[in-house]
Design a protein around this motif. Structure first.
Motif, short mmCIF file in Angstrom:
data_model
loop_
_atom_site.label_atom_id
_atom_site.label_comp_id
_atom_site.label_asym_id
_atom_site.label_seq_id
_atom_site.Cartn_x
_atom_site.Cartn_y
_atom_site.Cartn_z
N UNK A 277 -4.83 3.61 0.72
CA UNK A 277 -5.81 2.74 0.06
C UNK A 277 -5.15 1.83 -0.98
N UNK A 278 -4.25 2.38 -1.78
CA UNK A 278 -3.57 1.59 -2.80
C UNK A 278 -2.75 0.49 -2.16
N UNK A 279 -2.06 0.80 -1.06
CA UNK A 279 -1.23 -0.20 -0.40
C UNK A 279 -2.06 -1.29 0.26
N UNK A 375 0.48 -0.93 -8.92
CA UNK A 375 0.89 -0.49 -7.59
C UNK A 375 2.19 0.30 -7.65
N UNK A 376 3.18 -0.21 -8.38
CA UNK A 376 4.44 0.50 -8.50
C UNK A 376 4.28 1.87 -9.13
N UNK A 377 3.44 1.94 -10.17
CA UNK A 377 3.22 3.23 -10.84
C UNK A 377 2.53 4.21 -9.92
N UNK A 378 1.53 3.74 -9.17
CA UNK A 378 0.80 4.63 -8.25
C UNK A 378 1.71 5.17 -7.15
N UNK A 379 2.43 4.28 -6.48
CA UNK A 379 3.25 4.72 -5.35
C UNK A 379 4.35 5.67 -5.83
N UNK A 380 4.96 5.36 -6.96
CA UNK A 380 6.00 6.25 -7.49
C UNK A 380 5.43 7.62 -7.81
N UNK A 381 4.29 7.65 -8.48
CA UNK A 381 3.68 8.93 -8.82
C UNK A 381 3.29 9.72 -7.58
#
Length: 467
Positions: A277-279, A375-381
């Motif tokens: 969903x985030x992507x 986005x970067x923070x979400x995917x990394x986490x």
């Protein structure tokens, strides 16, 4: 979860830095095609359909390579497989840099797609060679460099192609990959295999490949499905058949590519749902914002040149670069779920803000920068969450599926954006109506916001929540 390996603490800051630089270089090479696609279509005399194939060739091969690389890394050691993978990627970059026509360029892109497997291999190294309290920050740094490299590639591809030639936009990041690979070879220690019994589940790989290819083909043919309902039925039936077959094979395999019992735990499958969903939301912004900068429509748009767009996206590149390390620190302090939830809220608010307010250039600059950070923070986490929820022996396998889902999410978002703009283009015009951009941004916000429903129970069934 198995105990940390005895080799922990063997890698120093220089080794982590070398792997991060390599991630940045691969991210740069991955992203140079998208912003220069019109130029490539013009210089290679290819039509939009062939251009679409070029834009997704690397994504498809990357999605298929990542699971194999993860299993090989678990079996033979992350560093050894990473080095050989970069040899393949470097060869692909060099082929792309000298390609005289579309077939040769496609061959280069296919080889470059192996770079997607580098991320799970990097995560294997960080989990093996660092203690538990340091590995989240290191994984965050690597992810941040990869995302930042992608933004850098978006910024420099146009100026390099226009100022030098399209050949150099492939050659420059390829040379950087070669240098970074040498540094990794010298500065990062060898890691022992986590699973000496790990084998490649070729039937599982083949069926997963079928799932990915069918999904991508369905996205590519989506505009024709309204007038050809049998096409939609065929895609759905074929996709269902591949999924059913994959589940059946993985249940019976002695050494499955992915343990379905692990996939059934809320901590894992909810992470995958949120990743998708985030992507999707992020991909819509990546697709829409540069076009809003460039379009000169009726009462909206700014008619920006490729060089201007690169300057406007510079803050977003900076936010993408720092998002990974910040996310790693946040995960260590507050937990992965908190960081992901905060990132989704920020992304949703930014998407809604751009949909409602985009009359000035700075509105889009600020909105895109905040989305890149979120986005970067979400995917990394989410990567950290997945990596630390499984045993050391399955780190590569579990995180590789995150990257497959990331590819599918970005492809879906881009196709949704294209479909909405196409539907919103008035008859006889080549410029979409402003309302089409607003609609697409609202769709991105809704999809991102809905992923919050999976966050609350994402920790259930977890082996470990980084804190």
């Amino acid at each position: 979860m198995t105990a940390p390996p005895a080799s922990a603490l063997r890698i120093g800051g220089s080794g982590v830095g070398a792997i991060s630089i390599l991630a940045g270089a691969t991210g740069t090479l991955e992203s140079v095609v998208s912003p220069t696609l019109p130029l490539l279509q013009r210089e290679l005399s290819i039509d939009p359909g062939q251009g679409a194939l070029l834009s997704i060739a690397m994504l498809i091969t990357g999605a298929l390579t990542a699971p194999i690389a993860g299993v090989l890394g678990d079996r033979h050691g992350g560093k050894r497989v990473l080095i050989w993978l970069m040899v393949v990627v470097s060869a692909g970059g060099l082929v792309s840099s000298v390609a005289p026509n579309l077939p040769v360029l496609l061959a280069g892109q296919v080889l470059e797609g192996a770079m997607v497997g580098a991320m799970p291999l990097s995560f294997i190294l960080m989990r093996k060679l660092l203690p538990a309290d340091r590995s989240p920050v290191a994984i965050g740094m690597i992810s941040g460099f990869f995302v930042g490299g992608g933004m850098l590639g978006t910024l420099i591809a146009g100026p390099i192609a226009e100022g030098l030639s399209r050949h150099w936009m492939f050659a420059v990041p390829t040379f950087a990959i070669i240098v970074a690979t040498f540094l990794v070879h010298k500065l990062a220690p060898d890691d022992p295999p986590s699973r000496t019994d790990a084998r490649i589940d070729w039937p599982g790989v083949a069926l997963l490949s079928g799932i990915v290819l069918t999904f991508m083909a369905g996205l590519a043919t989506a505009p024709d499905m309204g007038s050809q309902p049998l096409l939609l039925v065929g895609v759905v039936v074929l996709l269902a058949a591949f999924v059913t077959g994959w589940i059946a094979v993985e249940r019976r395999a002695a050494a499955p590519m992915f343990d379905l019992r692990l996939l059934a735990t809320p901590a894992i499958w909810r992470s995958y749902v949120v990743t998708f969903a985030v992507c999707v939301g992020a991909a819509l912004s990546i697709f829409l914002v540069p076009q809003l900068f460039a379009v000169s429509g009726d009462g909206y748009g700014f008619g920006a040149s490729p060089t201007d767009i690169g300057r406007y996206l510079l803050p977003a590149a900076a936010m993408a670069a720092i998002s990974g390390p910040l996310s790693g620190l946040g995960v260590r302090r507050f937990g992965a779920s908190t960081v992901v939830a905060a990132g989704i809220v920020l992304m949703t608010a930014s998407l809604i803000g751009m949909a409602l307010v985009h009359g000035e250039i700075w509105h889009l600059i600020v909105g895109k920068a905040l989305i890149s950070l979120a986005n970067g923070a979400c995917i990394t986490a989410l990567v950290i969450r997945t990596a630390t929820s499984v045993d050391h022996g399955t780190t590569g396998t579990a995180t590789s599926l995150v990257l497959v889902i990331r590819v599918l999410g970005f492809a879906t978002g881009a196709q949704i954006g294209g479909a909405v703009l196409t539907a919103g283009t008035p008859a006889g015009s080549e410029v979409p109506a402003e309302s089409a951009y607003v609609t697409a941004l609202i769709i991105a916000a809704v999809v991102s916001a809905l992923s919050l429903l999976a966050i609350r129970t994402m920790n259930k069934g977890a082996t470990h929540e980084p804190s």
